[in-house]
Write an enzyme that holds these catalytic residues in place. Structure first.
Site, PDB file in Angstrom:
ATOM      1  N   GLN A 108     102.286   0.601 -39.238  1.00 42.81           N
ATOM      2  CA  GLN A 108     103.437   0.795 -40.122  1.00 42.81           C
ATOM      3  C   GLN A 108     103.152   0.166 -41.476  1.00 42.81           C
ATOM      4  OE1 GLN A 108     107.282  -0.259 -38.564  1.00 42.81           O
ATOM      5  NE2 GLN A 108     108.286   0.271 -40.456  1.00 42.81           N
ATOM      6  N   PHE A 109     102.604   0.961 -42.392  1.00 42.88           N
ATOM      7  CA  PHE A 109     102.240   0.460 -43.716  1.00 42.88           C
ATOM      8  C   PHE A 109     103.453  -0.007 -44.515  1.00 42.88           C
ATOM      9  CE2 PHE A 109     103.357   4.723 -44.942  1.00 42.88           C
ATOM     10  CZ  PHE A 109     103.812   4.617 -46.251  1.00 42.88           C
ATOM     11  N   THR A 110     104.639   0.446 -44.145  1.00 41.05           N
ATOM     12  CA  THR A 110     105.829   0.073 -44.912  1.00 41.05           C
ATOM     13  C   THR A 110     106.190  -1.408 -44.775  1.00 41.05           C
ATOM     14  OG1 THR A 110     107.339   0.747 -43.146  1.00 41.05           O
ATOM     15  CG2 THR A 110     106.780   2.406 -44.823  1.00 41.05           C
TER      16      THR A 110
END
Length: 150
Positions: A83-85
């Site tokens: 989850q790059f966010t």
């Protein structure tokens, strides 16, 4: 590397309506790589996740890790989801910036390394698909949610 851990009764992840990973009681780990991260950092994060004592013992105290969920050596599940966010910078304006996230190729390599090492050190381990649009369902237990950063 960053991880948001959620102690869960169950969790599963789907891509395009197809379930690609599921666990019963254990940890859901949302994971984000950053540009300075290395395989060694990923392993340090993994070891912390596996040893973190956030599951209750008979007295209701958080004294058990996902590796010894029931006190008799029965391990809980580990569901890893990229989850790059988690690298979002919301300090300016209303649109988050994700420049603090590792480039996709580096992030994928580190996530795959983390997944490979997790499967070598723990079972059961399930995972989402890097870069996919995923839907996650879970039942948070507690709720217990822990932020880790290495």
């Amino acid at each position: 590397m960053k991880a948001l851990l959620q102690r869960v009764r169950w969790a599963h992840v789907a891509v395009e309506g197809k379930r690609v990973g599921a666990i019963e009681q254990g940890l859901l780990a949302l994971v984000c790589a950053e540009p300075q991260d290395t395989p060694e950092v990923a392993e340090k994060l993994l070891l912390k996740m596996l040893k973190l004592r956030i599951f209750s013992d008979e007295a209701g105290k958080m004294n058990r890790s996902v590796q010894d969920l029931d006190g008799n050596g029965k391990a809980g599940g580990l569901l890893l989801v990229s989850q790059f966010t988690l690298a979002a910078d919301c300090s300016s304006g209303n649109r988050p910036s994700f420049t603090a996230a590792a480039p996709a190729a580096q992030g994928e390599a580190l996530f795959n390394h983390l997944l490979q090492r997790a499967r070598a050190l723990h079972a059961p381990v399930e995972a989402g698909i890097f870069g996919a649009d995923m839907q996650i369902e879970l039942l948070n237990d507690g709720p217990v949610t822990i932020w880790l950063q290495m």
